[in-house]
Scaffold this motif. Structure first.
Motif, PDB file in Angstrom:
ATOM      1  N   VAL A  28       0.854  -1.181   0.000  1.00 55.79           N
ATOM      2  CA  VAL A  28       0.000   0.000   0.000  1.00 55.79           C
ATOM      3  C   VAL A  28       0.892   1.233   0.000  1.00 55.79           C
ATOM      4  CG1 VAL A  28      -1.786   1.276   1.223  1.00 55.79           C
ATOM      5  CG2 VAL A  28      -1.788  -1.223   1.284  1.00 55.79           C
ATOM      6  N   THR A 179      -4.952 -17.566   9.309  1.00 54.12           N
ATOM      7  CA  THR A 179      -5.678 -16.302   9.317  1.00 54.12           C
ATOM      8  C   THR A 179      -6.381 -16.142  10.657  1.00 54.12           C
ATOM      9  OG1 THR A 179      -7.413 -14.993   8.244  1.00 54.12           O
ATOM     10  CG2 THR A 179      -7.698 -17.361   8.241  1.00 54.12           C
ATOM     11  N   SER A 212     -11.412  -6.624  12.051  1.00 58.82           N
ATOM     12  CA  SER A 212      -9.970  -6.683  11.802  1.00 58.82           C
ATOM     13  C   SER A 212      -9.591  -8.109  11.409  1.00 58.82           C
ATOM     14  CB  SER A 212      -9.177  -6.264  13.048  1.00 58.82           C
ATOM     15  OG  SER A 212      -9.540  -4.970  13.462  1.00 58.82           O
ATOM     16  N   GLN A 214      -6.087 -10.683  10.054  1.00 56.53           N
ATOM     17  CA  GLN A 214      -4.655 -10.864   9.849  1.00 56.53           C
ATOM     18  C   GLN A 214      -4.419 -12.166   9.096  1.00 56.53           C
ATOM     19  OE1 GLN A 214      -2.313 -10.809  13.412  1.00 56.53           O
ATOM     20  NE2 GLN A 214      -0.406 -11.352  12.375  1.00 56.53           N
ATOM     21  N   VAL A 235      -0.167  -9.984   6.059  1.00 60.23           N
ATOM     22  CA  VAL A 235      -0.855  -8.708   5.866  1.00 60.23           C
ATOM     23  C   VAL A 235      -1.978  -8.609   6.896  1.00 60.23           C
ATOM     24  CG1 VAL A 235      -2.458  -9.650   4.148  1.00 60.23           C
ATOM     25  CG2 VAL A 235      -1.974  -7.193   4.180  1.00 60.23           C
ATOM     26  N   THR A 236      -2.213  -7.395   7.366  1.00 59.83           N
ATOM     27  CA  THR A 236      -3.249  -7.130   8.357  1.00 59.83           C
ATOM     28  C   THR A 236      -4.163  -6.035   7.841  1.00 59.83           C
ATOM     29  OG1 THR A 236      -1.765  -7.732  10.170  1.00 59.83           O
ATOM     30  CG2 THR A 236      -3.724  -6.462  10.742  1.00 59.83           C
ATOM     31  N   SER A 237      -5.454  -6.231   7.982  1.00 63.74           N
ATOM     32  CA  SER A 237      -6.447  -5.251   7.551  1.00 63.74           C
ATOM     33  C   SER A 237      -7.289  -4.841   8.758  1.00 63.74           C
ATOM     34  CB  SER A 237      -7.343  -5.831   6.448  1.00 63.74           C
ATOM     35  OG  SER A 237      -8.369  -4.921   6.102  1.00 63.74           O
ATOM     36  N   ASN A 238      -7.273  -3.543   9.077  1.00 68.06           N
ATOM     37  CA  ASN A 238      -8.030  -3.014  10.203  1.00 68.06           C
ATOM     38  C   ASN A 238      -8.989  -1.944   9.708  1.00 68.06           C
ATOM     39  OD1 ASN A 238      -6.602  -4.540  12.207  1.00 68.06           O
ATOM     40  ND2 ASN A 238      -4.901  -3.113  12.003  1.00 68.06           N
ATOM     41  N   GLU A 239     -10.256  -2.106  10.014  1.00 68.90           N
ATOM     42  CA  GLU A 239     -11.235  -1.080   9.670  1.00 68.90           C
ATOM     43  C   GLU A 239     -11.026   0.134  10.560  1.00 68.90           C
ATOM     44  OE1 GLU A 239     -16.086  -0.626   9.104  1.00 68.90           O
ATOM     45  OE2 GLU A 239     -15.195  -2.454   9.915  1.00 68.90           O
TER      46      GLU A 239
END
Length: 317
Positions: A28, A179, A212, A214, A235-239
């Motif tokens: 990103v 995950t 969230s 991971q 990769v980690t995705s956090n709202e």
């Protein structure tokens, strides 16, 4: 000494290569600042039909009432879990309702600064007054501040973490991945208070899930004698919590408009648009209600959907 130096040099070159690869293959990239930061409910809030006349409201403070700080397993953090700018979010949501046609928002959070600035203007005009007739030389006086018949109160009342956690993973012959996910929730409440007698005219609340996730993967394998290959990626995705807070505030403003229509606090400029919007709003509530409308589109009464109406009332309808 030479083998030791050779190993150190190889390690340094490997670290440099990995750092350069991480900068090249950055997942990103940093983007430019954008305007019109909106949530999923912004369009629905802006699409509200205009009222008969704008509703004048005052907002002093929309507080963070959760009292929670960011969670950490190792360190004690003093950063709050939710944003402290909820008042600005509420003012923006009010000004966006119906593309700015629904509410006239009065500045009250910075009332001290506003009064000081008006005082400076008044003192400056008196200081540079010339002539005997000071009233004429000062020019027109500042108009009085507007007052609001409705006061909006409330805040962010809850931020609950780890309501649902879980994950799944698998490894085979040194190759695999896993995950993990976590679900948090944020809740906001908003109420409209009559300045005339202090009664609460309407009270609404909204809740939003913060999700969230991971994802990790890796390879662990011997490629030759005493040669081990180990690769890791994740990769980690956090709202964003502030986006969830904004969405709950916008949902509260939308519900406040709908509840005001139901309770006959205000009306649409076109009464024929009331019925479909209220019916759609009632379907989204936890307890579905049946509403009755008159010829002008105003709500006459409301009845829980799971309660059967008496036969006499059913025949009249």
């Amino acid at each position: 000494m030479i083998p030791v130096f050779h190993r150190l040099l190889c390690g340094l070159l490997a670290a440099t290569a990995l750092s350069s690869c991480s900068s090249v293959f950055q997942p990103v990239s940093s983007g430019k600042a954008t305007t019109d930061y909106r949530s999923g409910l912004s369009d629905m809030l802006r699409s509200l039909p205009p009222p008969e006349e704008p509703v004048v409201v005052a907002v002093y403070k929309f507080r963070d009432q959760t009292g929670q700080y960011k969670s950490s397993e190792n360190l004690v953090q003093y950063s709050t879990a939710v944003t402290q700018g909820a008042t600005s979010m509420l003012i923006r949501a009010l000004m966006e309702a119906g593309n700015g046609k629904w509410f006239t928002v009065l500045e009250r959070e910075g009332l001290t600064d506003l009064m000081n600035e008006r005082k400076i203007i008044h003192q400056t005009r008196e200081m540079y007054t010339n002539g005997n007739n000071k009233a004429e030389s000062r020019g027109p006086s500042l108009p009085p501040l507007l007052y609001a018949p409705i006061l909006l109160e409330g805040g962010i009342v809850a931020y609950e973490t780890n309501l649902l956690t879980g994950g799944v993973g698998a490894h085979y012959f040194g190759l695999g991945g896993s995950t993990e996910f976590r679900r948090d929730t944020v809740t906001s409440m908003l109420r409209a208070v009559s300045v005339k007698n202090g009664s609460v005219l309407s009270h609404v609340d909204a809740r939003k899930t913060v999700f969230s996730m991971q994802l990790d993967s890796g390879l662990f394998r011997y490629v030759a004698f005493k040669r081990l290959l180990e690769v890791e990626a994740g990769v980690t995705s956090n709202e964003p919590p502030q986006m969830a807070v904004m969405e709950t505030i916008e949902a509260c403003v939308y519900a406040l408009v709908m509840e005001g229509l139901v309770n006959k606090l205000w009306r649409f400029k076109d009464p024929h648009l009331v019925k479909p919007l209220i019916e759609d709003y009632l379907k989204q509530r936890d307890t579905e209600m049946l509403a009755e409308f008159d010829k002008q589109g105003r709500v006459i009464s409301m009845t829980p959907k799971n309660i059967e109406l008496p036969e006499s009332i059913s025949q009249e309808n």
